[in-house]
Structures are given as C-alpha cells and as structure tokens.
Design a protein around this motif. Structure first.
Motif, PDB file in Angstrom:
ATOM      1  N   SER A 189       0.865  -1.334   0.212  1.00  0.00           N
ATOM      2  CA  SER A 189      -0.115   0.083   0.132  1.00  0.00           C
ATOM      3  C   SER A 189       0.802   1.423   0.081  1.00  0.00           C
ATOM      4  O   SER A 189       0.216   2.347  -0.213  1.00  0.00           O
ATOM      5  CB  SER A 189      -0.814  -0.072   1.246  1.00  0.00           C
ATOM      6  OG  SER A 189      -1.747  -1.155   1.495  1.00  0.00           O
ATOM      7  N   PHE A 190       1.988   1.200   0.275  1.00  0.00           N
ATOM      8  CA  PHE A 190       3.140   2.283   0.221  1.00  0.00           C
ATOM      9  C   PHE A 190       3.497   2.787  -1.138  1.00  0.00           C
ATOM     10  O   PHE A 190       4.233   3.630  -1.333  1.00  0.00           O
ATOM     11  CB  PHE A 190       4.257   2.043   1.118  1.00  0.00           C
ATOM     12  CG  PHE A 190       5.132   3.107   1.647  1.00  0.00           C
ATOM     13  CD1 PHE A 190       4.699   4.123   2.547  1.00  0.00           C
ATOM     14  CD2 PHE A 190       6.297   3.416   0.968  1.00  0.00           C
ATOM     15  CE1 PHE A 190       5.548   5.259   2.838  1.00  0.00           C
ATOM     16  CE2 PHE A 190       7.034   4.369   1.341  1.00  0.00           C
ATOM     17  CZ  PHE A 190       6.723   5.315   2.302  1.00  0.00           C
ATOM     18  N   ILE A 191       3.168   1.915  -2.075  1.00  0.00           N
ATOM     19  CA  ILE A 191       3.751   2.022  -3.548  1.00  0.00           C
ATOM     20  C   ILE A 191       3.670   3.602  -3.975  1.00  0.00           C
ATOM     21  O   ILE A 191       4.557   4.006  -4.612  1.00  0.00           O
ATOM     22  CB  ILE A 191       3.161   0.980  -4.405  1.00  0.00           C
ATOM     23  CG1 ILE A 191       3.887  -0.498  -3.929  1.00  0.00           C
ATOM     24  CG2 ILE A 191       3.643   1.276  -5.840  1.00  0.00           C
ATOM     25  CD1 ILE A 191       3.280  -1.581  -4.622  1.00  0.00           C
ATOM     26  N   PRO A 192       2.518   3.916  -3.769  1.00  0.00           N
ATOM     27  CA  PRO A 192       2.501   5.367  -4.656  1.00  0.00           C
ATOM     28  C   PRO A 192       3.305   6.460  -3.843  1.00  0.00           C
ATOM     29  O   PRO A 192       3.467   7.360  -4.583  1.00  0.00           O
ATOM     30  CB  PRO A 192       0.930   5.755  -4.080  1.00  0.00           C
ATOM     31  CG  PRO A 192       0.179   4.629  -3.961  1.00  0.00           C
ATOM     32  CD  PRO A 192       1.368   3.662  -3.320  1.00  0.00           C
ATOM     33  N   HIS A 193       3.832   6.090  -2.759  1.00  0.00           N
ATOM     34  CA  HIS A 193       4.782   7.116  -2.036  1.00  0.00           C
ATOM     35  C   HIS A 193       6.138   6.513  -2.233  1.00  0.00           C
ATOM     36  O   HIS A 193       7.169   7.367  -1.586  1.00  0.00           O
ATOM     37  CB  HIS A 193       4.639   7.172  -0.507  1.00  0.00           C
ATOM     38  CG  HIS A 193       3.151   7.442  -0.312  1.00  0.00           C
ATOM     39  ND1 HIS A 193       2.605   8.715  -0.359  1.00  0.00           N
ATOM     40  CD2 HIS A 193       2.226   6.742   0.261  1.00  0.00           C
ATOM     41  CE1 HIS A 193       1.350   8.680  -0.087  1.00  0.00           C
ATOM     42  NE2 HIS A 193       0.945   7.431   0.180  1.00  0.00           N
ATOM     43  N   LEU A 194       6.453   5.711  -3.011  1.00  0.00           N
ATOM     44  CA  LEU A 194       7.702   4.965  -3.337  1.00  0.00           C
ATOM     45  C   LEU A 194       8.788   6.032  -3.701  1.00  0.00           C
ATOM     46  O   LEU A 194       9.876   6.045  -3.163  1.00  0.00           O
ATOM     47  CB  LEU A 194       7.650   3.701  -3.979  1.00  0.00           C
ATOM     48  CG  LEU A 194       8.726   2.805  -3.757  1.00  0.00           C
ATOM     49  CD1 LEU A 194       9.037   2.369  -2.238  1.00  0.00           C
ATOM     50  CD2 LEU A 194       8.645   1.493  -4.596  1.00  0.00           C
ATOM     51  N   GLN A 195       8.352   6.502  -5.036  1.00  0.00           N
ATOM     52  CA  GLN A 195       9.151   7.404  -5.692  1.00  0.00           C
ATOM     53  C   GLN A 195       9.710   8.457  -4.845  1.00  0.00           C
ATOM     54  O   GLN A 195      11.051   9.043  -4.837  1.00  0.00           O
ATOM     55  CB  GLN A 195       8.588   7.855  -7.035  1.00  0.00           C
ATOM     56  CG  GLN A 195       9.575   8.757  -8.097  1.00  0.00           C
ATOM     57  CD  GLN A 195      10.407   7.546  -8.785  1.00  0.00           C
ATOM     58  OE1 GLN A 195      10.127   6.644  -8.887  1.00  0.00           O
ATOM     59  NE2 GLN A 195      11.719   8.122  -9.086  1.00  0.00           N
ATOM     60  N   ALA A 196       8.972   9.171  -4.135  1.00  0.00           N
ATOM     61  CA  ALA A 196       9.382  10.333  -3.370  1.00  0.00           C
ATOM     62  C   ALA A 196      10.207   9.980  -2.096  1.00  0.00           C
ATOM     63  O   ALA A 196      11.271  10.600  -2.006  1.00  0.00           O
ATOM     64  CB  ALA A 196       8.004  11.129  -2.736  1.00  0.00           C
ATOM     65  N   THR A 197       9.946   8.822  -1.464  1.00  0.00           N
ATOM     66  CA  THR A 197      10.854   8.395  -0.427  1.00  0.00           C
ATOM     67  C   THR A 197      12.257   7.983  -0.960  1.00  0.00           C
ATOM     68  O   THR A 197      13.264   8.355  -0.489  1.00  0.00           O
ATOM     69  CB  THR A 197      10.306   6.999  -0.066  1.00  0.00           C
ATOM     70  OG1 THR A 197       8.765   7.376   0.502  1.00  0.00           O
ATOM     71  CG2 THR A 197      10.782   6.669   1.289  1.00  0.00           C
ATOM     72  N   VAL A 198      12.317   7.404  -2.039  1.00  0.00           N
ATOM     73  CA  VAL A 198      13.641   6.979  -2.744  1.00  0.00           C
ATOM     74  C   VAL A 198      14.284   8.306  -2.933  1.00  0.00           C
ATOM     75  O   VAL A 198      15.563   8.444  -2.962  1.00  0.00           O
ATOM     76  CB  VAL A 198      13.420   6.134  -3.997  1.00  0.00           C
ATOM     77  CG1 VAL A 198      14.894   6.002  -4.580  1.00  0.00           C
ATOM     78  CG2 VAL A 198      12.835   4.851  -3.627  1.00  0.00           C
ATOM     79  N   MET A 199      13.773   9.335  -3.647  1.00  0.00           N
ATOM     80  CA  MET A 199      14.415  10.610  -3.817  1.00  0.00           C
ATOM     81  C   MET A 199      14.915  11.210  -2.697  1.00  0.00           C
ATOM     82  O   MET A 199      16.078  11.652  -2.732  1.00  0.00           O
ATOM     83  CB  MET A 199      13.367  11.637  -4.599  1.00  0.00           C
ATOM     84  CG  MET A 199      13.109  11.228  -5.953  1.00  0.00           C
ATOM     85  SD  MET A 199      11.834  12.339  -6.682  1.00  0.00           S
ATOM     86  CE  MET A 199      12.814  13.907  -6.805  1.00  0.00           C
ATOM     87  N   GLN A 200      14.321  11.111  -1.508  1.00  0.00           N
ATOM     88  CA  GLN A 200      14.671  11.723  -0.260  1.00  0.00           C
ATOM     89  C   GLN A 200      15.868  11.125   0.159  1.00  0.00           C
ATOM     90  O   GLN A 200      17.037  11.419   0.678  1.00  0.00           O
ATOM     91  CB  GLN A 200      13.663  11.815   0.698  1.00  0.00           C
ATOM     92  CG  GLN A 200      12.415  12.847   0.561  1.00  0.00           C
ATOM     93  CD  GLN A 200      13.038  14.365   0.455  1.00  0.00           C
ATOM     94  OE1 GLN A 200      13.750  14.557   1.408  1.00  0.00           O
ATOM     95  NE2 GLN A 200      12.438  14.902  -0.618  1.00  0.00           N
TER      96      GLN A 200
END
Length: 373
Positions: free
Chosen positions: A26-37
């Motif tokens: 369920s966390f997949i939609p926020h994955l890209q932003a987290t990886v960038m941080q």
C-alpha cells in the motif's frame, strides 16, 4: 550539535520505516518520493565523507604532533570520528531503504530503474565510511539488491555495477576484512556478497583477484598479534566458498592460490590445536576432493617449493645484510630478541594469571613519538 532540521529528518525516516513495515504494498504510491529523499541524504553523506578524507590527508602532520598514544592513533583510523548528525541521518536513511527492500521487493526494483546506478553506487561508496553501523548496513543492502535482482522476472546474471565496476566494488568489500571492528556479522555479509560476484560476474579473472587479495591479507595475520588472527577464519570461509562455488576448471587454474593460505595456517606451529588450523585442514581436504588427488599433490608440491625458495631467499638477504652492513644486522637482531622477550613475558603473564584465577591487568599505554620537521 545536531540541528533541528536533521533531527526532524531522522524522526521522519524512523516513521517511514514503521509505515513501510505496516503498509507494505500500500506504500507503493509514495515510493518514488521516498527514494528521492533517501538518495539526497546519501549523496550528501558521500560528499561529506570524501571531504573529510581529503581534509585528513592534508592535515595529517598537524593532527599528529608531539606525543600520541596508540589508543588515540587507533581511534583516529576508524569509527566515531565523524559528526554524529552526519552518520545518524545517513544510517536512518539506510534503515528506511532496507525496510523498502524487505517489504516492497519487486516494485522497489522497478522504482529504482532510473536511479538504480546512482543509489547503489552511493551505497557501495559508503562501505568506506568510518562508522561500523553504516558499513554493516551498506553491506546488507548490497546483499538485498543482489538477492532481489537475481530473483527478478528477467533474471540478470550481471548487476548494474558489474559492468566495468566489478573490481572496484570487490576491493571495497575486501577492505572490510581489514577493519579493526570486523565481526561475524560484517564478515559473513561481505563474504556472501563476494561469492555472489564471483559466481555471476562476466570477468574471467575475478576469482583469481579475490583469492589473491584474500591470501595477501591473510599472510601477515598468520604470525601477527591475537587480534589480527581473528580475521583468518573469515578469510578461510571466503576461500572455501569460492573453491566450492566456481567451476572445477577455474579452481584448477587458481589451485596454488586456493591452497596457499590454508596450507600456511595448517603447518604453522603458532596455530597448533586452534580452530583456524582445523578449519584450514578442512579447506585443504575439500579442495583435494574437488580437483582430485593428482592435481592436488602436484599443486601442493609446487607451493612447498615456492615457500622454501622464499625462505631461502630471505635468509640469503639477511646474510648479505650482515656482510655489507653489520650495524644494521645487529640492530635487527636486537629488535628481534626484544620482540621475542616481550612475547614470552606476555605469555607467562597470561599463564600465571590464569593459574591464580585473577583478572588480567590492562596493558600500559604505549607512547609513540613523531617528529615534525
């Protein structure tokens, strides 16, 4: 002191790790932003690490002035010399990334497709970090990546940094065995990563490279101090894993290297009755079973001849020194006698203390003087 912004980032990464563990896919939609941080934090940490290394090289003469104890010298080589805010923030970002690897496997690799090279290269750079926890976690993350990439639908035999960067990554992993903070966890994970590289790399001489480096690191430790000998069991495990994992043809072409360190340990009187000696004997038996008695005997005879020739050459060199420079020979002999005397004193102290059942006293701090001209 740690600034408020860094404290908030650390708390955010801690919360993200908990959320990832609970939400999973369920966390997949926020994955890209987290990886960038995470990438931005790792980028800053690597830049700071390189800057500190350059500053240390430039100011080495200013740092070592007058008298410095051995303890101070050892502490300056590794761990706890970096700013707490720097390594703590880096460590918490790596923890968060590990949670992503553990809970969102396939999707994370898809998300990393654009940033894969940068993220994993930053992690491999952090293997050189001074703090033990950062080293261990970076090593674990490389293991996670290897495992996930190997199980990906189109199975990749060669990972991103194995194309032209194999030896660079291998050298960084091998350098972990030189750390004075080496323990079973760090050594085991580094060994797993090296075995994966050895089995999956397209470079034909990578097994030779790893065995050569491992053997060269192990030779001084055979007759070295007690704390140095601890790494021998890890190096023997690495050599045994390579010997078992590579094809027999590759093992036969590197047979002398695979036998060199185990044979030296197995025949060294200082290791009589030790676990390292039993482990070395097991490695020798395993190699013999894999390559056959004939190839094994031939390689072992060749190795014995090389060791004998090296010892004779060393004795001849000492004889030449005695003839051409008697004063240097006398100083060298006296130094050897003092070393043997100190070794006997420590051995007798340990034996006498064990008999009495007392606690060993702490060694006196050795003072090292250095002149700066």
């Amino acid at each position: 002191q740690m600034c408020i912004r860094d404290r908030l980032k650390i708390v955010c990464f801690q919360l993200l790790g908990i959320v990832v563990k609970l939400w999973k896919d369920s966390f997949i939609p926020h994955l890209q932003a987290t990886v960038m941080q995470i990438t931005s934090v790792l980028r800053a940490s690597v830049a700071q690490m390189k800057e500190d290394e350059a500053k240390e090289r430039e100011e080495v003469h200013e740092e070592i002035k007058g008298i410095m104890t051995v303890v101070q010298l050892m502490e300056s080589e590794d761990q706890d010399t970096t700013d707490r805010s720097e390594w703590t923030l880096c460590y918490m970002s790596l923890i968060c990334l590990e949670k992503l690897f553990e809970n969102i496997k396939g999707h994370l690799l898809n998300c990393l497709s654009e940033q894969e090279n940068e993220v994993m290269n930053l992690i491999s750079e952090l293997l050189k970090h001074k703090h033990y926890w950062v080293k261990l976690l970076s090593c674990r993350l490389i293991g996670h990546y290897f495992s996930d990439r190997d199980k990906a639908p189109p199975k990749h035999a060669v990972c991103f940094f194995m194309e032209g960067h194999t030896k660079e990554l291998t050298a960084r992993l091998l350098s972990l065995f030189k750390s004075r903070y080496l323990d079973d966890r760090l050594a085991t994970q580094a060994t797993k990563n090296l075995l994966f590289i050895c089995k999956n790399s397209n470079e034909p001489d990578i097994a030779h490279y790893i065995m050569q480096k491992a053997t060269n690191m192990g030779k001084p430790a055979i007759s070295g101090p007690e704390e140095e000998r601890g790494k021998l069991k890890h190096l023997l495990t690495l050599l045994a894993g390579i010997a078992y994992g590579v094809p027999v043809a590759v093992l036969k072409s590197n047979l002398s290297l695979s036998l060199s360190l185990p044979y030296r340990i197995a025949t060294n009187e200082m290791h009589k009755g030790s676990d390292e000696r039993r482990q070395a004997q097991d490695v020798l038996r395993m190699v013999e079973e894999m390559v056959g008695a004939e190839s094994y005997t031939e390689a072992l005879s060749k190795l014995k001849g090389e060791i004998l020739a090296m010892r004779l050459g060393r004795k001849e060199k000492q004889r030449q020194i005695r003839l051409t420079n008697p004063e240097a020979a006398i100083r060298q002999k006296m130094k050897g006698k003092e070393k043997s005397k100190e070794k006997r004193r420590k051995k007798n102290l340990v034996w006498a203390t064990k008999r009495k059942g007392a606690v060993l006293p702490e060694d006196n701090v050795v003072v090292k003087k250095s002149k700066i001209e």
